[in-house]
Write a protein that holds these residues in place. Structure first.
Motif, PDB file in Angstrom:
ATOM      1  N   THR A 233       4.032   2.336 -15.610  1.00  0.00           N
ATOM      2  CA  THR A 233       3.674   3.222 -16.721  1.00  0.00           C
ATOM      3  C   THR A 233       4.915   3.628 -17.504  1.00  0.00           C
ATOM      4  OG1 THR A 233       1.795   4.070 -15.478  1.00  0.00           O
ATOM      5  CG2 THR A 233       2.560   5.406 -17.326  1.00  0.00           C
ATOM      6  N   VAL A 234       5.978   4.005 -16.800  1.00  0.00           N
ATOM      7  CA  VAL A 234       7.224   4.405 -17.459  1.00  0.00           C
ATOM      8  C   VAL A 234       7.809   3.236 -18.242  1.00  0.00           C
ATOM      9  CG1 VAL A 234       9.623   5.070 -17.002  1.00  0.00           C
ATOM     10  CG2 VAL A 234       7.764   6.267 -15.862  1.00  0.00           C
TER      11      VAL A 234
ATOM     12  N   GLU B  55       0.829  -1.205   0.000  1.00  0.00           N
ATOM     13  CA  GLU B  55       0.000   0.000   0.000  1.00  0.00           C
ATOM     14  C   GLU B  55       0.866   1.259   0.000  1.00  0.00           C
ATOM     15  OE1 GLU B  55      -3.809  -1.800   2.485  1.00  0.00           O
ATOM     16  OE2 GLU B  55      -2.177  -0.784   3.557  1.00  0.00           O
ATOM     17  N   ALA B  56       1.954   1.248   0.765  1.00  0.00           N
ATOM     18  CA  ALA B  56       2.809   2.423   0.871  1.00  0.00           C
ATOM     19  C   ALA B  56       3.538   2.726  -0.439  1.00  0.00           C
ATOM     20  CB  ALA B  56       3.824   2.233   1.998  1.00  0.00           C
ATOM     21  N   CYS B  57       3.848   1.702  -1.222  1.00  0.00           N
ATOM     22  CA  CYS B  57       4.608   1.879  -2.458  1.00  0.00           C
ATOM     23  C   CYS B  57       3.740   1.839  -3.707  1.00  0.00           C
ATOM     24  CB  CYS B  57       5.683   0.806  -2.558  1.00  0.00           C
ATOM     25  SG  CYS B  57       6.883   0.874  -1.235  1.00  0.00           S
ATOM     26  N   ALA B  58       2.423   1.767  -3.561  1.00  0.00           N
ATOM     27  CA  ALA B  58       1.533   1.565  -4.713  1.00  0.00           C
ATOM     28  C   ALA B  58       1.674   2.657  -5.761  1.00  0.00           C
ATOM     29  CB  ALA B  58       0.087   1.466  -4.246  1.00  0.00           C
ATOM     30  N   ASP B  59       1.738   3.925  -5.349  1.00  0.00           N
ATOM     31  CA  ASP B  59       1.855   5.011  -6.330  1.00  0.00           C
ATOM     32  C   ASP B  59       3.175   4.930  -7.092  1.00  0.00           C
ATOM     33  OD1 ASP B  59      -0.615   6.002  -5.612  1.00  0.00           O
ATOM     34  OD2 ASP B  59       0.211   7.454  -4.172  1.00  0.00           O
ATOM     35  N   ALA B  60       4.260   4.638  -6.385  1.00  0.00           N
ATOM     36  CA  ALA B  60       5.566   4.527  -7.042  1.00  0.00           C
ATOM     37  C   ALA B  60       5.594   3.357  -8.019  1.00  0.00           C
ATOM     38  CB  ALA B  60       6.665   4.371  -5.995  1.00  0.00           C
ATOM     39  N   VAL B  61       4.992   2.243  -7.642  1.00  0.00           N
ATOM     40  CA  VAL B  61       4.951   1.073  -8.520  1.00  0.00           C
ATOM     41  C   VAL B  61       4.108   1.364  -9.755  1.00  0.00           C
ATOM     42  CG1 VAL B  61       4.137  -1.310  -8.709  1.00  0.00           C
ATOM     43  CG2 VAL B  61       5.390  -0.581  -6.677  1.00  0.00           C
ATOM     44  N   ARG B  62       2.970   2.014  -9.562  1.00  0.00           N
ATOM     45  CA  ARG B  62       2.099   2.369 -10.690  1.00  0.00           C
ATOM     46  C   ARG B  62       2.840   3.267 -11.683  1.00  0.00           C
ATOM     47  NH1 ARG B  62      -1.673   4.415  -7.824  1.00  0.00           N
ATOM     48  NH2 ARG B  62      -2.616   2.405  -7.387  1.00  0.00           N
ATOM     49  N   GLU B  63       3.562   4.249 -11.169  1.00  0.00           N
ATOM     50  CA  GLU B  63       4.326   5.145 -12.034  1.00  0.00           C
ATOM     51  C   GLU B  63       5.440   4.393 -12.757  1.00  0.00           C
ATOM     52  OE1 GLU B  63       7.306   8.967 -11.628  1.00  0.00           O
ATOM     53  OE2 GLU B  63       5.853   8.585 -10.029  1.00  0.00           O
ATOM     54  N   ALA B  64       6.120   3.482 -12.054  1.00  0.00           N
ATOM     55  CA  ALA B  64       7.210   2.711 -12.658  1.00  0.00           C
ATOM     56  C   ALA B  64       6.700   1.807 -13.782  1.00  0.00           C
ATOM     57  CB  ALA B  64       7.918   1.882 -11.592  1.00  0.00           C
TER      58      ALA B  64
END
Length: 93
Positions: free
Chosen positions: A72-73, A61-70
């Motif tokens: 996508t990139v 949950e804490a890393c979800a935004d970073a993983v989603r962005e990664a």
């Protein structure tokens, strides 16, 4: 793949080597881009991730935004490549 190429057998070197090379090349590119993006994002948002973890969030949950962005990139070059040349790629072009 076998329907398009009508290869008998599909694992024949003239078919398997170019296809494996394209797949591995795309995978290596995606992995390097996603790893770089993920580490950079986690480094920049370290405080936010630590607050989420301290508040009871799981690592996922804490890393979800970073993983989603990664993700996508990582997928952007492959998607753009498919948009430009179509689904079939010619080795060496």
């Amino acid at each position: 793949v076998g329907v398009i190429l009508r290869a008998e057998p599909l694992w024949a070197p003239q078919y398997a080597i170019p296809l494996a090379g394209m797949a591995l090349g795309n995978a290596v590119t995606a992995m390097s881009l996603s790893t770089d993006s993920l580490l950079k994002s986690l480094k920049e948002d370290r405080d936010r991730v630590e607050v989420l973890l301290a508040g009871g969030a799981t690592r996922r949950e804490a890393c979800a935004d970073a993983v989603r962005e990664a993700v996508t990139v990582a997928l952007t070059p492959t998607i753009n490549n498919l948009n430009v040349i179509g689904v079939v790629s010619i080795p060496g072009m």
